[in-house]
Design a protein around this motif. Structure first.
Motif, PDB file in Angstrom:
ATOM      1  N   THR A 138       0.788 -26.641  45.919  1.00  0.00           N
ATOM      2  CA  THR A 138       1.448 -25.586  45.780  1.00  0.00           C
ATOM      3  C   THR A 138       1.394 -24.886  46.465  1.00  0.00           C
ATOM      4  N   ILE A 139       2.683 -23.988  46.623  1.00  0.00           N
ATOM      5  CA  ILE A 139       2.939 -22.794  47.793  1.00  0.00           C
ATOM      6  C   ILE A 139       2.484 -21.747  46.909  1.00  0.00           C
ATOM      7  N   ALA A 140       1.445 -21.157  47.794  1.00  0.00           N
ATOM      8  CA  ALA A 140       1.326 -19.728  47.091  1.00  0.00           C
ATOM      9  C   ALA A 140       1.797 -18.369  47.863  1.00  0.00           C
ATOM     10  N   ALA A 141       1.432 -17.676  47.441  1.00  0.00           N
ATOM     11  CA  ALA A 141       2.940 -16.041  47.557  1.00  0.00           C
ATOM     12  C   ALA A 141       1.966 -15.975  48.748  1.00  0.00           C
ATOM     13  N   ASP A 142       0.479 -16.285  49.070  1.00  0.00           N
ATOM     14  CA  ASP A 142      -0.206 -15.421  49.915  1.00  0.00           C
ATOM     15  C   ASP A 142      -0.754 -16.748  50.530  1.00  0.00           C
ATOM     16  N   PRO A 143      -0.604 -17.385  51.385  1.00  0.00           N
ATOM     17  CA  PRO A 143      -0.537 -18.671  52.816  1.00  0.00           C
ATOM     18  C   PRO A 143      -2.376 -18.396  52.712  1.00  0.00           C
ATOM     19  N   ARG A 144      -2.588 -17.316  53.175  1.00  0.00           N
ATOM     20  CA  ARG A 144      -3.860 -17.413  53.498  1.00  0.00           C
ATOM     21  C   ARG A 144      -5.056 -15.913  52.331  1.00  0.00           C
ATOM     22  N   LEU A 145      -5.214 -16.245  51.676  1.00  0.00           N
ATOM     23  CA  LEU A 145      -5.482 -15.888  51.405  1.00  0.00           C
ATOM     24  C   LEU A 145      -7.375 -16.647  50.662  1.00  0.00           C
ATOM     25  N   VAL A 146      -7.523 -17.648  50.797  1.00  0.00           N
ATOM     26  CA  VAL A 146      -8.578 -18.522  51.028  1.00  0.00           C
ATOM     27  C   VAL A 146     -10.031 -18.127  52.498  1.00  0.00           C
ATOM     28  N   TRP A 183      -9.679 -18.033  62.033  1.00  0.00           N
ATOM     29  CA  TRP A 183      -8.432 -16.907  61.435  1.00  0.00           C
ATOM     30  C   TRP A 183      -7.594 -17.767  62.001  1.00  0.00           C
ATOM     31  N   TRP A 184      -8.079 -17.469  63.323  1.00  0.00           N
ATOM     32  CA  TRP A 184      -6.777 -18.947  63.743  1.00  0.00           C
ATOM     33  C   TRP A 184      -6.702 -19.985  63.733  1.00  0.00           C
ATOM     34  N   LEU A 185      -7.523 -21.047  63.422  1.00  0.00           N
ATOM     35  CA  LEU A 185      -6.957 -21.663  63.093  1.00  0.00           C
ATOM     36  C   LEU A 185      -7.203 -22.448  61.228  1.00  0.00           C
ATOM     37  N   GLY A 186      -8.026 -21.428  60.504  1.00  0.00           N
ATOM     38  CA  GLY A 186      -7.491 -21.854  59.432  1.00  0.00           C
ATOM     39  C   GLY A 186      -6.318 -21.021  58.506  1.00  0.00           C
ATOM     40  N   ALA A 187      -6.256 -20.206  59.101  1.00  0.00           N
ATOM     41  CA  ALA A 187      -4.515 -19.475  58.374  1.00  0.00           C
ATOM     42  C   ALA A 187      -3.660 -20.455  58.365  1.00  0.00           C
ATOM     43  N   PRO A 188      -2.968 -20.621  59.289  1.00  0.00           N
ATOM     44  CA  PRO A 188      -2.006 -22.353  59.404  1.00  0.00           C
ATOM     45  C   PRO A 188      -2.572 -23.122  58.429  1.00  0.00           C
ATOM     46  N   ALA A 199      -0.318 -25.320  55.996  1.00  0.00           N
ATOM     47  CA  ALA A 199       0.488 -26.530  55.580  1.00  0.00           C
ATOM     48  C   ALA A 199      -0.226 -27.297  54.652  1.00  0.00           C
ATOM     49  N   LEU A 200      -2.017 -27.389  54.305  1.00  0.00           N
ATOM     50  CA  LEU A 200      -1.732 -27.678  53.083  1.00  0.00           C
ATOM     51  C   LEU A 200      -1.911 -27.774  51.556  1.00  0.00           C
ATOM     52  N   GLY A 201      -2.384 -26.299  51.274  1.00  0.00           N
ATOM     53  CA  GLY A 201      -2.535 -25.421  50.208  1.00  0.00           C
ATOM     54  C   GLY A 201      -3.909 -25.123  49.935  1.00  0.00           C
TER      55      GLY A 201
END
Length: 295
Positions: free
Chosen positions: A79-87, A156-161, A165-167
């Motif tokens: 699912t597309i999230a409002a903040d795609p970097r929250l996790v 941060w560099w690897l996880g955010a993108p 892309a994955l959800g």
């Protein structure tokens, strides 16, 4: 500002790939199936055929026309999230919080790091004596400032993108299972004499997943392969590094990511969560077998 559908693509960058129409600094080899504008992983919305951009999805579902995609989805079907970097932010926060705790009370390290088991002259402790939680807690434990700094920068560099892309759910499963696989391989090979701690296994899993994702999107593989080669060089040449955690996390992350981004649409959930389940099952088998050997 969003361009109108059908507008020309962004000019190609130095590598020859165009930039995303919403994020021009991000090179991409994927285009929207409706307007053909280039889109990066954060902007990809899974549709019945290929991927669409957010603008086309909004137009298809909000102008009285039949929607071309029932619900906005990421590349992997999340699912597309409002903040795609929250996790990613939460994971970094947990690691930093644990680091602060062990800095204040360094006795916590003894209770949380990965320890296979101690010689008979000491009190029984470690994974072999039933403290399986150490396989998990050691993933969030750091003792040196340089150690947590490198790992959190990599996260941060690897996880955010990857999270974009994955959800969230798939990304979190990738991170945790990669870290556990790294702990399991360390336990299998290095236990009981070598303690271990750090998020490196999970971060190496993200590195392997990044390579799989870039391959899936037809990106230039040279940067990620160079990064991977450099990190593997450090892994096997620097003293004091638990190479087993790095290798275990890398293998698990690569396998899981392949299942996540290459799963056929009609059996996507089955293949994706089945791949995660198989990696978890193999991790458990490794831990159980090694425990039987040590006890």
């Amino acid at each position: 500002m969003d361009q109108a559908p059908g507008s020309p693509q962004q000019p190609p960058n130095s590598s020859g790939l165009p930039g995303c129409y919403r994020h021009p600094d991000r090179e991409t080899g994927i285009s929207c199936t409706r307007c053909e504008r280039p889109i990066c992983p954060e902007c990809m919305v899974s549709a019945s055929v290929g991927f669409q951009c957010p603008t086309c999805v909004r137009e298809g579902s909000g102008t009285g026309h039949a929607p071309t995609a029932n619900q906005p989805r990421t590349l992997a079907g999340g699912t597309i999230a409002a903040d795609p970097r929250l996790v990613t932010k939460i994971l970094i926060g947990i690691n930093v919080a644990v680091f602060i705790l062990v800095t204040v009370d360094d006795s916590l390290i003894r209770d949380l790091f990965l320890l296979g088991g101690t010689p008979p002259q000491y009190l029984p402790e470690g994974v072999a004596h039933g403290e399986w939680y150490r396989l998990f807690t050691s993933m969030f434990l750091h003792q040196e400032i340089w150690h947590i700094a490198f790992n959190m920068l990599g996260l941060w560099w690897l996880g955010a993108p990857l999270e974009s892309a994955l959800g969230r759910a798939r990304y979190l499963a990738l991170y945790l299972l990669s870290g556990l696989a790294g702990s399991a391989l360390t336990y299998l090979i290095a236990a009981p004499t070598q303690p271990s701690l750090g998020a490196s296994g999970a971060v190496f899993g993200l590195m392997g997943a990044t390579a799989v994702l870039m391959r899936r999107l037809n990106y230039d593989m040279r940067p990620v392969l160079a990064l991977l080669a450099l990190n593997m060089l450090f892994t096997f040449t620097w003293s004091g590094i638990a190479w087993e955690a790095h290798v275990g996390g890398l293998i698990a992350g690569t396998v899981i990511a392949y299942g996540l981004v290459h799963a056929p649409r009609e059996r996507r959930a089955l293949v994706q969560w089945g791949t995660c389940g198989l990696v978890l099952l193999l991790t458990i088998v490794i831990v159980v077998v090694r425990t039987l050997q040590l006890t």
